[in-house]
Design an enzyme around this catalytic site. Structure first.
Site, short mmCIF file in Angstrom:
data_model
loop_
_atom_site.label_atom_id
_atom_site.label_comp_id
_atom_site.label_asym_id
_atom_site.label_seq_id
_atom_site.Cartn_x
_atom_site.Cartn_y
_atom_site.Cartn_z
N THR A 241 1.15 1.46 0.77
CA THR A 241 1.40 0.68 -0.43
C THR A 241 1.95 1.60 -1.51
O THR A 241 1.46 2.72 -1.69
CB THR A 241 0.12 -0.01 -0.93
N PHE B 195 2.26 2.25 -5.35
CA PHE B 195 1.63 1.91 -6.62
C PHE B 195 2.47 2.49 -7.76
O PHE B 195 3.13 3.52 -7.60
CB PHE B 195 0.21 2.50 -6.70
#
Length: 356
Positions: free
Chosen positions: A256, A258
Protein backbone atom coordinates in the site's frame (compact mmCIF):
# COMPACT_ATOMS: atom_id res chain seq x y z
CA UNK A 1 38.34 -12.84 22.07
CA UNK A 2 36.09 -14.11 24.88
CA UNK A 3 32.37 -13.30 25.16
CA UNK A 4 32.82 -10.99 28.15
CA UNK A 5 35.53 -9.04 26.35
CA UNK A 6 33.27 -8.63 23.31
CA UNK A 7 30.42 -7.43 25.51
CA UNK A 8 32.72 -4.94 27.19
CA UNK A 9 33.75 -3.62 23.78
CA UNK A 10 30.09 -3.24 22.77
CA UNK A 11 29.40 -1.34 26.01
CA UNK A 12 32.26 1.05 25.25
CA UNK A 13 30.93 1.67 21.73
CA UNK A 14 27.38 2.20 23.10
CA UNK A 15 28.75 4.80 25.52
CA UNK A 16 30.34 6.65 22.60
CA UNK A 17 27.14 6.40 20.56
CA UNK A 18 25.13 7.88 23.43
CA UNK A 19 27.60 10.73 23.79
CA UNK A 20 27.47 11.47 20.04
CA UNK A 21 23.67 11.27 19.94
CA UNK A 22 23.41 13.75 22.79
CA UNK A 23 25.81 16.02 20.93
CA UNK A 24 23.63 15.72 17.80
CA UNK A 25 20.46 16.52 19.78
CA UNK A 26 22.10 19.62 21.24
CA UNK A 27 22.60 20.96 17.71
CA UNK A 28 19.09 19.81 16.76
CA UNK A 29 17.64 21.97 19.55
CA UNK A 30 19.49 24.97 18.16
CA UNK A 31 18.07 24.22 14.69
CA UNK A 32 14.63 24.01 16.28
CA UNK A 33 15.03 27.41 17.92
CA UNK A 34 15.89 28.97 14.56
CA UNK A 35 12.94 27.26 12.85
CA UNK A 36 10.54 28.25 15.61
CA UNK A 37 11.39 31.92 15.15
CA UNK A 38 10.11 31.78 11.58
CA UNK A 39 7.59 28.91 12.10
CA UNK A 40 9.41 26.99 9.37
CA UNK A 41 8.34 23.34 8.91
CA UNK A 42 10.11 20.86 11.18
CA UNK A 43 9.60 17.86 8.92
CA UNK A 44 11.78 18.28 5.83
CA UNK A 45 11.67 15.00 3.86
CA UNK A 46 14.08 16.31 1.23
CA UNK A 47 16.72 17.11 3.90
CA UNK A 48 16.27 13.69 5.54
CA UNK A 49 16.67 12.01 2.15
CA UNK A 50 19.83 14.01 1.52
CA UNK A 51 21.29 12.74 4.82
CA UNK A 52 20.31 9.12 4.07
CA UNK A 53 21.83 9.27 0.58
CA UNK A 54 25.08 10.67 1.96
CA UNK A 55 25.30 7.99 4.67
CA UNK A 56 24.55 5.17 2.24
CA UNK A 57 27.28 6.40 -0.09
CA UNK A 58 29.81 6.38 2.79
CA UNK A 59 28.78 2.98 4.15
CA UNK A 60 31.47 0.28 3.98
CA UNK A 61 30.42 -1.85 6.95
CA UNK A 62 27.93 -4.60 7.78
CA UNK A 63 24.83 -2.38 7.73
CA UNK A 64 22.71 -2.64 4.60
CA UNK A 65 20.70 0.30 3.26
CA UNK A 66 17.47 -0.85 4.92
CA UNK A 67 19.21 -0.98 8.31
CA UNK A 68 20.66 2.50 7.84
CA UNK A 69 17.20 3.85 7.02
CA UNK A 70 15.58 2.13 10.00
CA UNK A 71 18.14 3.50 12.45
CA UNK A 72 18.27 7.04 11.14
CA UNK A 73 14.53 7.44 10.54
CA UNK A 74 14.08 6.86 14.27
CA UNK A 75 16.85 9.36 15.02
CA UNK A 76 15.11 11.88 12.75
CA UNK A 77 11.82 11.28 14.58
CA UNK A 78 13.41 11.92 17.98
CA UNK A 79 15.12 15.00 16.57
CA UNK A 80 11.84 16.45 15.26
CA UNK A 81 10.23 16.00 18.67
CA UNK A 82 13.07 17.94 20.25
CA UNK A 83 12.77 20.74 17.69
CA UNK A 84 8.99 21.11 18.05
CA UNK A 85 6.61 18.36 19.20
CA UNK A 86 3.83 18.04 16.59
CA UNK A 87 0.80 15.80 16.35
CA UNK A 88 0.25 13.21 13.61
CA UNK A 89 -3.29 12.16 12.61
CA UNK A 90 -3.82 8.81 10.93
CA UNK A 91 -6.60 6.54 9.75
CA UNK A 92 -7.18 4.44 12.86
CA UNK A 93 -7.67 2.61 15.03
CA UNK A 94 -4.43 1.84 16.86
CA UNK A 95 -2.79 -1.15 15.20
CA UNK A 96 -4.05 -0.33 11.70
CA UNK A 97 -1.70 -0.35 8.72
CA UNK A 98 -1.99 3.45 8.60
CA UNK A 99 -0.83 3.57 12.23
CA UNK A 100 2.10 1.34 11.29
CA UNK A 101 2.94 3.63 8.35
CA UNK A 102 2.75 6.73 10.55
CA UNK A 103 5.10 5.24 13.15
CA UNK A 104 7.55 4.20 10.43
CA UNK A 105 7.92 7.88 9.46
CA UNK A 106 7.37 9.74 12.72
CA UNK A 107 8.71 7.27 15.29
CA UNK A 108 7.31 5.83 18.50
CA UNK A 109 7.71 9.07 20.47
CA UNK A 110 5.38 11.26 18.38
CA UNK A 111 1.96 12.38 19.55
CA UNK A 112 -0.61 10.45 17.49
CA UNK A 113 -4.27 11.12 16.84
CA UNK A 114 -6.37 8.15 15.69
CA UNK A 115 -9.23 9.13 13.35
CA UNK A 116 -12.11 6.95 12.17
CA UNK A 117 -12.18 8.12 8.53
CA UNK A 118 -9.91 9.57 5.85
CA UNK A 119 -11.98 12.77 5.79
CA UNK A 120 -11.45 13.12 9.55
CA UNK A 121 -7.67 12.95 9.03
CA UNK A 122 -7.87 15.76 6.46
CA UNK A 123 -10.08 17.85 8.77
CA UNK A 124 -7.72 17.35 11.73
CA UNK A 125 -4.82 18.77 9.71
CA UNK A 126 -6.88 21.54 8.09
CA UNK A 127 -8.08 22.75 11.51
CA UNK A 128 -4.54 22.59 12.97
CA UNK A 129 -5.42 19.86 15.49
CA UNK A 130 -2.58 17.93 13.85
CA UNK A 131 0.39 19.07 11.77
CA UNK A 132 0.53 15.94 9.62
CA UNK A 133 -1.91 13.33 8.37
CA UNK A 134 -1.15 9.80 7.14
CA UNK A 135 -3.65 8.14 4.79
CA UNK A 136 -3.60 5.38 2.14
CA UNK A 137 -3.78 6.50 -1.48
CA UNK A 138 -3.45 3.23 -3.42
CA UNK A 139 -2.91 -0.50 -3.08
CA UNK A 140 -1.01 -2.68 -5.55
CA UNK A 141 -3.97 -5.10 -5.75
CA UNK A 142 -7.10 -3.03 -5.11
CA UNK A 143 -6.03 0.17 -6.87
CA UNK A 144 -6.56 3.77 -5.79
CA UNK A 145 -8.39 4.95 -2.69
CA UNK A 146 -11.04 7.13 -4.27
CA UNK A 147 -11.87 9.05 -1.09
CA UNK A 148 -8.27 10.18 -0.70
CA UNK A 149 -8.08 11.42 -4.30
CA UNK A 150 -11.38 13.27 -3.98
CA UNK A 151 -10.32 14.94 -0.73
CA UNK A 152 -6.99 16.01 -2.24
CA UNK A 153 -8.99 17.69 -4.98
CA UNK A 154 -11.00 19.74 -2.47
CA UNK A 155 -8.46 20.36 0.29
CA UNK A 156 -5.79 23.09 0.52
CA UNK A 157 -3.40 20.53 2.03
CA UNK A 158 -0.42 19.17 0.08
CA UNK A 159 1.26 15.80 -0.21
CA UNK A 160 4.64 16.26 1.51
CA UNK A 161 5.84 12.65 1.61
CA UNK A 162 5.02 9.14 0.43
CA UNK A 163 5.96 5.64 1.54
CA UNK A 164 5.25 2.11 0.38
CA UNK A 165 4.44 -0.51 3.00
CA UNK A 166 4.26 -4.28 2.45
CA UNK A 167 0.87 -5.59 3.58
CA UNK A 168 1.14 -8.88 5.46
CA UNK A 169 -1.85 -10.52 7.12
CA UNK A 170 -1.89 -12.83 10.13
CA UNK A 171 -4.50 -15.37 11.22
CA UNK A 172 -4.86 -14.99 14.98
CA UNK A 173 -7.13 -16.57 17.59
CA UNK A 174 -7.45 -17.49 21.26
CA UNK A 175 -8.08 -21.05 20.05
CA UNK A 176 -5.04 -23.22 19.34
CA UNK A 177 -7.28 -25.83 17.67
CA UNK A 178 -8.65 -24.35 14.43
CA UNK A 179 -11.59 -26.80 14.45
CA UNK A 180 -13.03 -24.80 17.36
CA UNK A 181 -13.14 -21.58 15.31
CA UNK A 182 -16.66 -20.76 14.12
CA UNK A 183 -16.35 -17.16 12.89
CA UNK A 184 -13.65 -14.89 11.50
CA UNK A 185 -13.49 -11.11 11.77
CA UNK A 186 -11.65 -8.85 9.33
CA UNK A 187 -11.97 -5.96 6.91
CA UNK A 188 -13.77 -6.96 3.70
CA UNK A 189 -10.70 -6.17 1.58
CA UNK A 190 -8.53 -8.43 3.76
CA UNK A 191 -10.91 -11.37 3.23
CA UNK A 192 -10.44 -10.93 -0.51
CA UNK A 193 -6.66 -10.70 -0.19
CA UNK A 194 -6.50 -13.99 1.78
CA UNK A 195 -8.99 -16.02 -0.27
CA UNK A 196 -6.56 -18.86 -1.03
CA UNK A 197 -5.72 -19.35 2.66
CA UNK A 198 -9.41 -19.45 3.59
CA UNK A 199 -10.11 -22.05 0.89
CA UNK A 200 -7.10 -24.21 1.76
CA UNK A 201 -8.17 -24.50 5.41
CA UNK A 202 -11.87 -25.00 4.72
CA UNK A 203 -12.82 -21.60 6.12
CA UNK A 204 -14.70 -20.40 3.02
CA UNK A 205 -18.02 -21.74 4.39
CA UNK A 206 -17.44 -20.26 7.84
CA UNK A 207 -19.12 -17.05 9.03
CA UNK A 208 -16.91 -14.23 7.76
CA UNK A 209 -17.79 -11.02 9.57
CA UNK A 210 -16.56 -7.76 7.97
CA UNK A 211 -15.63 -4.92 10.34
CA UNK A 212 -14.21 -1.42 9.87
CA UNK A 213 -10.54 -2.41 10.17
CA UNK A 214 -8.25 -5.37 10.75
CA UNK A 215 -7.26 -3.79 14.07
CA UNK A 216 -10.88 -3.87 15.23
CA UNK A 217 -11.06 -7.50 14.08
CA UNK A 218 -8.15 -8.38 16.37
CA UNK A 219 -9.74 -6.50 19.27
CA UNK A 220 -13.02 -8.39 18.85
CA UNK A 221 -11.42 -11.83 18.44
CA UNK A 222 -9.32 -11.22 21.56
CA UNK A 223 -12.56 -11.03 23.59
CA UNK A 224 -14.37 -14.00 22.07
CA UNK A 225 -13.54 -17.69 22.21
CA UNK A 226 -14.36 -19.62 19.06
CA UNK A 227 -13.47 -16.69 16.83
CA UNK A 228 -10.43 -15.55 14.88
CA UNK A 229 -9.17 -12.46 13.10
CA UNK A 230 -7.32 -11.75 9.90
CA UNK A 231 -5.23 -8.78 10.94
CA UNK A 232 -1.79 -7.20 10.95
CA UNK A 233 1.07 -8.49 13.09
CA UNK A 234 1.03 -5.28 15.11
CA UNK A 235 -2.72 -5.54 15.84
CA UNK A 236 -2.40 -9.16 17.02
CA UNK A 237 0.43 -8.20 19.37
CA UNK A 238 -1.38 -5.09 20.56
CA UNK A 239 -4.42 -7.11 21.70
CA UNK A 240 -2.41 -10.14 22.91
CA UNK A 241 -4.03 -12.37 20.31
CA UNK A 242 -1.90 -15.46 19.53
CA UNK A 243 -0.85 -15.72 15.87
CA UNK A 244 -1.58 -19.16 14.41
CA UNK A 245 -0.46 -18.43 10.82
CA UNK A 246 1.57 -15.53 9.45
CA UNK A 247 1.83 -13.99 5.97
CA UNK A 248 -1.41 -15.58 4.79
CA UNK A 249 -2.09 -13.11 1.96
CA UNK A 250 -2.47 -14.54 -1.57
CA UNK A 251 0.17 -12.22 -3.03
CA UNK A 252 3.26 -11.52 -0.94
CA UNK A 253 4.08 -8.55 -3.17
CA UNK A 254 0.99 -6.70 -1.90
CA UNK A 255 1.91 -3.12 -0.96
CA UNK A 256 0.00 0.00 0.00
CA UNK A 257 1.21 3.47 -0.85
CA UNK A 258 0.62 5.97 1.97
CA UNK A 259 0.95 9.74 1.77
CA UNK A 260 1.72 12.33 4.43
CA UNK A 261 -0.35 15.50 4.08
CA UNK A 262 0.43 18.90 5.60
CA UNK A 263 0.40 22.63 4.85
CA UNK A 264 3.86 23.39 3.48
CA UNK A 265 5.84 23.10 0.27
CA UNK A 266 8.95 20.90 0.03
CA UNK A 267 12.18 22.14 -1.47
CA UNK A 268 13.73 20.25 -4.39
CA UNK A 269 15.65 17.07 -3.53
CA UNK A 270 16.83 16.02 -7.01
CA UNK A 271 14.68 12.86 -6.84
CA UNK A 272 11.15 14.21 -6.69
CA UNK A 273 7.65 13.26 -7.71
CA UNK A 274 4.80 15.69 -8.31
CA UNK A 275 1.07 14.99 -8.11
CA UNK A 276 -1.60 17.04 -9.86
CA UNK A 277 -5.31 16.92 -10.55
CA UNK A 278 -6.13 17.86 -14.13
CA UNK A 279 -9.63 19.20 -14.77
CA UNK A 280 -9.51 19.27 -18.55
CA UNK A 281 -12.05 20.98 -20.74
CA UNK A 282 -14.68 18.64 -22.16
CA UNK A 283 -13.62 18.67 -25.81
CA UNK A 284 -12.27 16.10 -28.29
CA UNK A 285 -8.53 15.38 -27.93
CA UNK A 286 -8.10 17.44 -24.74
CA UNK A 287 -6.29 14.65 -22.86
CA UNK A 288 -4.07 13.75 -25.84
CA UNK A 289 -2.91 17.37 -26.28
CA UNK A 290 -2.34 17.68 -22.55
CA UNK A 291 -0.15 14.57 -22.39
CA UNK A 292 1.81 15.61 -25.49
CA UNK A 293 2.98 18.72 -23.64
CA UNK A 294 4.54 16.51 -20.97
CA UNK A 295 6.17 14.34 -23.62
CA UNK A 296 7.54 17.44 -25.35
CA UNK A 297 9.30 18.48 -22.12
CA UNK A 298 10.54 14.92 -21.49
CA UNK A 299 8.59 14.60 -18.24
CA UNK A 300 8.01 10.97 -17.25
CA UNK A 301 4.44 10.23 -16.13
CA UNK A 302 4.29 7.45 -13.52
CA UNK A 303 0.53 7.31 -12.99
CA UNK A 304 -2.71 8.56 -14.50
CA UNK A 305 -6.08 7.75 -12.96
CA UNK A 306 -9.50 9.08 -13.98
CA UNK A 307 -11.99 10.19 -11.33
CA UNK A 308 -15.65 11.20 -11.79
CA UNK A 309 -15.99 14.99 -11.57
CA UNK A 310 -17.97 16.14 -8.57
CA UNK A 311 -19.61 19.05 -10.36
CA UNK A 312 -20.80 17.40 -13.60
CA UNK A 313 -22.35 14.08 -14.52
CA UNK A 314 -20.32 11.68 -16.66
CA UNK A 315 -17.24 13.91 -16.88
CA UNK A 316 -13.85 13.08 -15.43
CA UNK A 317 -10.82 14.59 -13.76
CA UNK A 318 -7.40 13.00 -13.98
CA UNK A 319 -5.07 12.31 -11.08
CA UNK A 320 -1.49 12.31 -12.42
CA UNK A 321 1.90 11.55 -10.87
CA UNK A 322 5.09 12.46 -12.70
CA UNK A 323 8.80 12.67 -12.02
CA UNK A 324 10.08 16.14 -11.15
CA UNK A 325 9.41 19.09 -8.85
CA UNK A 326 7.05 21.99 -9.39
CA UNK A 327 10.06 24.34 -9.40
CA UNK A 328 11.82 22.47 -12.23
CA UNK A 329 11.88 24.63 -15.35
CA UNK A 330 10.33 22.03 -17.67
CA UNK A 331 7.56 21.33 -15.15
CA UNK A 332 6.83 25.04 -14.68
CA UNK A 333 6.57 25.43 -18.44
CA UNK A 334 3.93 22.70 -18.81
CA UNK A 335 1.91 23.72 -15.77
CA UNK A 336 1.86 27.35 -16.87
CA UNK A 337 0.31 26.31 -20.20
CA UNK A 338 -2.53 24.61 -18.30
CA UNK A 339 -2.70 26.63 -15.07
CA UNK A 340 -6.48 27.07 -15.29
CA UNK A 341 -6.96 23.30 -15.58
CA UNK A 342 -4.53 22.02 -12.95
CA UNK A 343 -4.59 21.73 -9.17
CA UNK A 344 -1.13 21.08 -7.76
CA UNK A 345 -1.28 18.48 -5.00
CA UNK A 346 2.36 18.51 -3.90
CA UNK A 347 5.98 17.79 -4.85
CA UNK A 348 7.88 15.41 -2.60
CA UNK A 349 10.77 12.95 -2.42
CA UNK A 350 10.09 9.92 -4.59
CA UNK A 351 10.00 6.80 -2.40
CA UNK A 352 11.31 3.43 -3.42
CA UNK A 353 8.58 0.88 -4.12
CA UNK A 354 10.76 -1.77 -2.47
CA UNK A 355 10.74 0.10 0.81
CA UNK A 356 9.93 -2.07 3.85
Amino acid sequence: MKLEELRKRIDEIDDKLLELLNERMKIVKEVGELKNKTRAPIYRPEREQEILNRLKSKNIGHLNEAAIEAIFLEIFAVSRNLERPERVAYLGPIGSFSHQAAESRFGAMSDYLSMNSISSVFKAVETKRAKYGVVPIENSIDGVVGETLDLLGRSPLLIVSELYMPIHHTFASLEDDISKIKKIYSKDVAFGQCRNFLNEHGFEEMELIPVESTAKAAKMAAKERGSAAICSHIAAKLYNLPMLFENIEDLHTNKTRFIVISDFKNEKSGNDKTSILAKLKDRPGALVRFLKDFDKEKINLTKIESRPAADKEFTYWFYIDFEGHIDDENVKKVLKQHESEIKWLGSYVKASTSED
